[in-house]
Scaffold this motif. Structure first.
Motif, PDB file in Angstrom:
ATOM      1  N   GLN A  23      -7.307   1.210 -33.841  1.00 22.23           N
ATOM      2  CA  GLN A  23      -6.637  -0.018 -33.410  1.00 22.23           C
ATOM      3  C   GLN A  23      -5.146   0.008 -33.727  1.00 22.23           C
ATOM      4  N   PRO A  26      -1.214   2.686 -30.500  1.00 20.60           N
ATOM      5  CA  PRO A  26      -0.955   1.955 -29.250  1.00 20.60           C
ATOM      6  C   PRO A  26      -1.781   2.415 -28.057  1.00 20.60           C
ATOM      7  N   CYS A  28      -4.733   3.513 -27.999  1.00 20.73           N
ATOM      8  CA  CYS A  28      -6.170   3.271 -28.160  1.00 20.73           C
ATOM      9  C   CYS A  28      -6.504   1.789 -27.989  1.00 20.73           C
ATOM     10  N   SER A  29      -6.379   1.334 -26.779  1.00 20.99           N
ATOM     11  CA  SER A  29      -6.651  -0.065 -26.457  1.00 20.99           C
ATOM     12  C   SER A  29      -8.159  -0.327 -26.524  1.00 20.99           C
ATOM     13  N   GLU A  30      -8.522  -1.599 -26.354  1.00 20.00           N
ATOM     14  CA  GLU A  30      -9.944  -1.955 -26.310  1.00 20.00           C
ATOM     15  C   GLU A  30     -10.643  -1.218 -25.166  1.00 20.00           C
ATOM     16  N   LYS A  31      -9.904  -1.031 -24.073  1.00 18.66           N
ATOM     17  CA  LYS A  31     -10.472  -0.320 -22.924  1.00 18.66           C
ATOM     18  C   LYS A  31     -10.793   1.125 -23.290  1.00 18.66           C
ATOM     19  N   GLN A  33     -11.370   2.274 -26.332  1.00 21.17           N
ATOM     20  CA  GLN A  33     -12.490   2.268 -27.273  1.00 21.17           C
ATOM     21  C   GLN A  33     -13.820   2.035 -26.560  1.00 21.17           C
TER      22      GLN A  33
END
Length: 201
Positions: A23, A26, A28-31, A33
């Motif tokens: 997290q 930068p 490694c967005s929620e998308k 992950q």
């Protein structure tokens, strides 16, 4: 391999352990992950079955690390560092792994030798093949792995170069338990077997 409750739980554990570290990155967005979780499931589906192997958690760890490397856009070294730190800081993993006293308990030796004997029957193509060695004064417990499930999984997934990073985690896990690991060679680096030698710190 058919997904099971165990493969799902292991995947969730590795994701939870590493999520905080990713997290902070930068890219490694929620998308991203979400894509990691999906790719983990896909790798597990493609993986050859190893039954209820004693090292199923390691096999799933390999699958998760493969997924991470396919989804984050980071280098294998960067992913290794994030993964390593996540595992090392996991309170749950520390509890599950236990300590050197428990791990090196002589009462566990016969069970380990039965496991080793069973491994040589090669019931599952991608499982580990191992010999257990008694302590000899220089070490307290030894393993000679003649075949490695993680190496097989990485080879099947056409990313054998990732296996050596997962090998490095063995030293991290030994340290967490208060042990020293001495190892001079690994299958991931071209040797015919991996020589694990453990002793208390």
């Amino acid at each position: 391999m058919k997904p099971s409750l165990k493969t799902k739980l292991y995947g969730r554990f590795y994701h939870t352990a590493c999520k905080k570290n990713y997290q902070r990155i930068p890219v490694c967005s929620e998308k991203v992950q979400s894509r990691i979780k999906t790719e983990y499931k896909n790798v597990i589906l493609r993986a050859k079955d190893i039954g209820d192997s004693k090292l199923l958690s390691a096999y799933c760890m390999g699958a998760y690390f493969i997924a991470v490397n396919r989804c984050t856009g980071l280098s294998a070294e960067e992913n290794y560092q994030l993964f390593k730190d996540g595992l090392y800081n996991s309170t749950l993993l520390h509890k599950v792994m236990g300590n050197a006293e428990a791990y090196l308990n002589p009462k566990k030796l016969q069970e380990r030798k039965r496991w080793a004997e069973e491994s040589h029957k090669r019931k599952y193509e991608n499982d580990w093949i191992v010999d257990i060695l008694d302590g000899n004064g220089q070490y307290e417990l030894g393993y000679d792995y003649h075949e490695c499930g993680i190496c097989k999984l990485c080879r099947d997934e056409d990313c054998f170069e990732l296996a050596k990073y997962l090998c490095r985690l063995d030293f991290v896990l030994a340290d967490m338990m208060g042990m020293e690991l001495c190892r001079t060679q690994t299958i991931a680096e071209g040797a015919d077997h991996c020589d694990f030698r453990y002793k208390r710190k």
